[in-house]
Design an enzyme around this catalytic site. Structure first.
Site, PDB file in Angstrom:
ATOM      1  N   CYS A   8      -1.446  -5.216   0.633  1.00  0.00           N
ATOM      2  CA  CYS A   8      -2.602  -6.005   0.228  1.00  0.00           C
ATOM      3  C   CYS A   8      -3.803  -5.101   0.004  1.00  0.00           C
ATOM      4  O   CYS A   8      -3.726  -3.889   0.172  1.00  0.00           O
ATOM      5  CB  CYS A   8      -2.953  -7.049   1.297  1.00  0.00           C
ATOM      6  SG  CYS A   8      -1.599  -8.184   1.655  1.00  0.00           S
ATOM      7  N   CYS A 493       2.214   9.759   7.238  1.00  0.00           N
ATOM      8  CA  CYS A 493       3.354   8.941   7.664  1.00  0.00           C
ATOM      9  C   CYS A 493       4.408   9.065   6.574  1.00  0.00           C
ATOM     10  O   CYS A 493       4.200   8.637   5.436  1.00  0.00           O
ATOM     11  CB  CYS A 493       2.951   7.478   7.845  1.00  0.00           C
ATOM     12  SG  CYS A 493       4.373   6.406   8.247  1.00  0.00           S
ATOM     13  N   CYS A 496       9.539   6.487   5.985  1.00  0.00           N
ATOM     14  CA  CYS A 496      10.555   5.920   5.102  1.00  0.00           C
ATOM     15  C   CYS A 496      11.442   6.993   4.465  1.00  0.00           C
ATOM     16  O   CYS A 496      12.492   6.669   3.898  1.00  0.00           O
ATOM     17  CB  CYS A 496       9.913   5.039   4.029  1.00  0.00           C
ATOM     18  SG  CYS A 496       8.730   5.893   2.969  1.00  0.00           S
TER      19      CYS A 496
END
Length: 537
Positions: A8, A493, A496
């Site tokens: 978002c 980060c 993933c």
């Protein structure tokens, strides 16, 4: 997919009273500064296309806070293509402060009640507030169980946004006296595990903008005289007319408080931690014109293209001096990387695919619907592709549905003689629990070929190429990401692509996801299992 998992964007603007008039104001003046909010949301529409909304503050009207939100794009919700209706809405929503939100499409609930900002009305102005947030709480299930444990609380929506709303409200209600919002953030977010960038507005006219201690999601701001503005991406502030030198990134773990009387102040609300900025922002999600944490999205993608070019020369698989060899980007997020790759290799970069901008992204639509939509998303140009050896540059491959359909169309409609896929990202081998809608391993294509460690071998990459319908396929290694962005590996980060998460609940969820492989459990079940496991321990 569960409602919880989406990307978002938030925006906020405030014109303080009694401090002059900012030149950025519209002709309607400071009391209508809210008119600029839809424009800001348009500039971050890439972050959310399902729903949009805004809340404004006006101390001179009975409804101190007024919220408009609905399913639809920014243009649809605020009727921007209908002058009279837009003008009517802007007058109803007029205020000297406003926050706004855009929400990304998911396959969960898509009704108006899930649109943000969320507003909590109360007879006490101090406890009446609205807020929107970008991110996801990895320990949502734990917070939910704790809130409902006494049987006195009830949740109407299945979203972590509502949990945050109630946590803020509960602390405000329990406090014996007036409590500063920095203390509210400090005490409530101490239990939060995950990503959150927040914009909050109270009926007393206070505005709060905050960023989680790891800085996973971006938040930019500018404070210029009487005018303050903030947004998930810098482009929304730049296009208002602010100088790029005045736009800053909010430090992780910090909050900005705008008080109608005392003005601007910034304060830390959480202890310092090593940052873990989401690398996917630079590769895929963010507007290419944005700068996040002092690193240009455009330059980062350009550097990724240079990494692809170096790897291509080492591979020496495709004839680079043949006039039939061209580079073609998958629009739009791959264009900067493709341009840079082609330049370094001294071969043409051609727009062989034209994107249908009204089809929208297919990133988080499920099954057959996603495949059908993918077929209409791009139009191959036969005039460009016919008889060519195409180096097709893509920013990432998550589920492979779009790529599979696209390769077929490039051959059948475009007439390309060869297609060599080059991915400006390592293989996505692990779920995201911080706000991107890919929360089970079985949804991902890469683990099926490269395992959960994402080990890249020529043989496995060729197997994927064969199954997708490409002549060859190559990914970038994990090490290329930090080099391209220009930040240390320890500041990103990369969960993933590595399976190493920056928070404890994120790591626990990953282990549960590994245990659930092949069980066809949806992502919501993963969060429920975490809550059950933590209660037993």
């Amino acid at each position: 997919m569960s409602e919880l998992h989406h990307e978002c964007g938030v925006a906020a603007i405030y014109h303080l009273s009694g401090r002059g008039r900012s030149p950025i104001c519209t002709s309607d003046g400071p009391r209508h500064i809210s008119r600029l909010l839809p424009r800001m949301l348009l500039d971050i529409q890439n972050r959310g296309q399902l729903a949009a909304g805004m809340t404004t503050f006006d101390p001179d009207r009975p409804s101190l806070l007024r919220t408009l939100k609905d399913v639809g794009s920014v243009t649809e919700v605020f009727r921007l293509n209908h002058r009279a209706k837009c003008e009517s809405l802007m007058r109803q929503l007029a205020g000297r402060a406003a926050i706004g939100h855009v929400r990304y499409a998911t396959c969960g609930q898509d009704d108006r009640s899930y649109a943000q900002p969320f507003e909590r009305k109360h007879i006490h102005k101090r406890k009446w507030f609205a807020f929107g947030f970008n991110g996801q709480l990895a320990n949502y299930g734990l917070l939910k169980e704790r809130l409902l444990a006494d049987g006195d609380h009830h949740l109407t929506l299945d979203t972590d946004t509502e949990i945050m709303l109630h946590e803020f409200g509960r602390l405000l209600s329990q406090a014996p006296g007036r409590i500063d919002w920095i203390d509210v953030l400090r005490r409530t977010t101490a239990e939060f595990d995950g990503a959150y960038s927040i914009a909050l507005l109270t009926a007393e006219g206070e505005m709060i903008v905050a960023r989680d201690p790891l800085g996973i999601k971006p938040m930019c701001y500018v404070n210029d005289g009487p005018l303050f503005a903030a947004a998930s991406e810098s482009v929304a502030l730049l296009n208002l007319g602010f100088s790029d030198t005045d736009i800053k990134s909010l430090p992780p773990g910090h909050a900005i408080i705008i008080d109608p009387k005392t003005g601007f102040r910034m304060e830390r609300f959480a202890e310092a931690k090593s940052p873990a900025h989401c690398f996917f922002e630079w590769i895929y999600f963010a507007n290419v014109a944005s700068t996040l944490d002092d690193k240009s999205v455009y330059l980062s993608r350009t550097h990724l293209g240079e990494e692809l070019a170096r790897a291509e020369r080492e591979l020496d698989r495709v004839p680079l001096d043949d006039e039939d060899t061209i580079v073609v980007p998958v629009p739009d997020t791959s264009k900067a990387a493709a341009d840079a790759m082609a330049y370094k290799l001294s071969i043409p970069c051609r727009e062989g695919l034209i994107r249908n901008r009204y089809a929208g992204r297919t990133f988080i639509e499920a099954g057959r619907a996603r495949k059908a939509k993918a077929a209409t998303k791009y139009t191959p140009l036969r005039e460009v592709l016919e008889g060519k050896r195409v180096i097709l540059v893509e920013d990432s491959i998550v589920r492979s549905t779009t790529m599979n359909v696209l390769l077929d169309r490039i051959r059948e409609v475009g007439g390309a003689k060869e297609i060599h896929v080059r991915v400006a990202c390592p293989p996505i081998v692990a779920p995201c629990f911080y706000g991107i809608d890919m929360s089970t391993i079985d949804q991902l294509i890469a683990p099926k070929y490269f395992g959960i460690n994402g080990e890249l071998t020529d043989e496995d990459q060729q197997k994927l190429a064969d199954d997708l319908g490409a002549d060859t396929l190559r990914y970038l290694p994990v090490s290329a990401i930090a080099r391209a962005i220009g930040l240390p590996e320890t500041s990103l980060c990369r969960a993933c692509v590595t399976g190493e998460y920056p928070t404890s609940c994120g790591q626990h969820l990953y282990q549960i996801a590994l245990d659930n492989r092949g069980n066809q459990l949806d992502s919501k079940r993963t969060y429920e299992q975490l809550a059950a496991a933590m209660q037993q321990s």
